[in-house]
Structures are given as C-alpha cells and as structure tokens.
Motif scaffolding. Structure first.
Motif, PDB file in Angstrom:
ATOM      1  N   GLN A 141       3.068  -3.686  -1.060  1.00  0.00           N
ATOM      2  CA  GLN A 141       1.698  -3.433  -1.474  1.00  0.00           C
ATOM      3  C   GLN A 141       0.739  -4.425  -0.821  1.00  0.00           C
ATOM      4  O   GLN A 141      -0.381  -4.064  -0.446  1.00  0.00           O
ATOM      5  N   ARG A 142       1.170  -5.655  -0.683  1.00  0.00           N
ATOM      6  CA  ARG A 142       0.322  -6.653  -0.043  1.00  0.00           C
ATOM      7  C   ARG A 142       0.039  -6.277   1.412  1.00  0.00           C
ATOM      8  O   ARG A 142      -1.103  -6.374   1.878  1.00  0.00           O
ATOM      9  N   THR A 164      -7.709  -2.852   4.242  1.00  0.00           N
ATOM     10  CA  THR A 164      -8.958  -3.585   4.038  1.00  0.00           C
ATOM     11  C   THR A 164      -9.248  -4.574   5.157  1.00  0.00           C
ATOM     12  O   THR A 164     -10.241  -5.300   5.091  1.00  0.00           O
ATOM     13  N   LEU A 171      -2.322  -3.032   1.497  1.00  0.00           N
ATOM     14  CA  LEU A 171      -3.707  -3.315   1.124  1.00  0.00           C
ATOM     15  C   LEU A 171      -4.389  -4.207   2.154  1.00  0.00           C
ATOM     16  O   LEU A 171      -5.578  -4.023   2.460  1.00  0.00           O
TER      17      LEU A 171
END
Length: 248
Positions: free
Chosen positions: A17-18, A25, A21
């Motif tokens: 997830q890190r 972004t 994301l």
C-alpha cells in the motif's frame, strides 16, 4: 533520494500500500527498520520491487545491503505490452495482482503482463477471486470492462508453483467515481469453480456434485465450472475458496 523531501516511514507494515500510494501521489518515501535483525525484505517484497521497476519509468529504488531500508522515488507508470514476471513461490500471484490493478488503471498505456507462480493458496486471494469477483466490481467505479481481463492459462500449487496467468488492464482517461454501495440485495445466482491438478478427474467431479448439491438446497440457479489440469506440479484438489454470489 536527492534534494526532494522524502516521507519517512518505519517497519514493513502495509508495504504494498505504501508503494502504490507513493506512486499515485508522486510522493518519495523512505522505509526504515524493515525487520531489523530478521533479514530485512522478504523475497516476495523484492520481487514486487522488480515488478514495479518493469511497469514504471524515471523512478529510483534504493535498497541497502541488509534489506532493512528502502528509498523509493516514484516516476511514471507507463504500463507495457507483453511483459513477463516470475512472482516466485513465497506468495501467491494474487499478492502481485492487487497493486497491478491499481497502478495499471492510471498508466500511460494499457498494461499486459504474464505472471508466473502460485495461483491458489491460503495466504492470498486466488486468481479465481479476481477473475470472477474483483474485475466485475471495478465497473461500479467507472472502469470499462473492455480490455480488462485475467486469463488463467495454468494452475500452480505450493510449494513449487508452476501456474501462469495473463493480466490485461486498460488505462482510464478520467478519475474513478465514488460509489455508495451498501444495499447487498438478494442472492439470485451462484457461480463457482472446482479445480484439480495432477489427480484423477473423478475427484473434481465428486467435488462438483457435492458442492452443487449443497447450494441447490438454497437456490436453483447454480453453475459450477470444472478445471482439471493433468500436468500440475503437485497433487492438489479443492473447491475455490470464494464463490461469486450475484444479486444483480
């Protein structure tokens, strides 16, 4: 990581997830203290970094010698055609499909990648779950089903793997739409898969009749498909863990 300010994180929690994301972004991150004293990054996490390297461009991935620190400066997700990646045998292919679906939707070009490894295990969602459930759920968020495909070409069971799937993800030209999806509705039909590898076809047939006999007690519209592969790496036979229960 250069002069750009990097967001500092600690530990190995939410590793995928890190990365996802940070990529979406365009935020540089640095992950420290990743299993210090326990060997650092696991093989499947290193494999995920290599996969990210294949579908991205203009990025920087820096792993220290002990594998306890990762610096990641995201670039551009370019997608790609006819890519191949060996996922290994430490985690199932589903571990890698989840981030690929999210990144592929926002790539510059459609993504087509062949993944090899374990298709069905108890750690990660099976490839059947993605094919029969997840891909159909994405249409509610505005993702076109045209060009979105997961083809199971062969199955592989732990510990030796040997499975192979082909994933195609189209890129979207707009943002995803929000969904207020709280009405579960009524169950109208059930779809499922029984599969076996390197065992007698009679076994998968017995599972087929046993499962359908159970579901038919509750609803008449039940279709269970069979998938028998004679050349599987290891004996393995069971009903797919998740059925598609349709209310639409």
């Amino acid at each position: 990581m250069g002069r750009e300010k990097s967001r500092r994180l600690s530990g190995s929690r939410d590793f995928r997830q890190r990365l996802v994301l940070a990529t979406l972004t365009s935020t540089p991150i640095t992950m420290n203290d990743i299993r210090a004293g326990e060997g650092g990054l696991r093989p499947h996490e290193m494999s995920l970094l290599r996969l990210l390297d294949k579908v991205s461009d203009q990025h920087v991935i820096d792993v220290n010698d002990t594998g306890t620190k990762v610096g990641y400066k995201p670039g551009v997700v370019i997608g790609g055609k006819d890519l191949e990646h060996d996922c290994g045998v430490h985690r199932g292919i589903g571990y890698f499909i989840e981030p690929l679906l999210l990144l592929g939707l926002f790539a510059r070009s459609p993504l087509s990648v062949r993944l090899k490894g374990i298709t069905n295990d108890t750690k990660d969602p099976s490839v059947d779950t993605f094919r029969m459930v997840t891909l159909h759920m994405l249409k509610h968020f505005g993702v076109p089903l045209e060009g979105l495909e997961l083809k199971i070409e062969s199955r592989g069971a732990p510990p030796r793997g040997g499975g192979e799937v082909l994933l195609r993800v189209p890129n979207i030209n707009s943002t995803l739409k929000a969904v207020n999806w709280i009405d579960e509705g009524m169950v109208k039909r059930i779809r499922g898969v029984t599969f076996s590898t390197n065992v007698s076809p009679k076994i998968v047939t017995r599972i087929f009749y046993a499962a359908r006999g159970l579901f038919n007690k509750f609803i008449p519209d039940v279709h269970i498909f069979t998938d028998h592969r004679a050349g599987g790496f290891l004996p393995n036979c069971h009903v797919s863990r998740l059925w598609r229960i349709c209310s639409c």
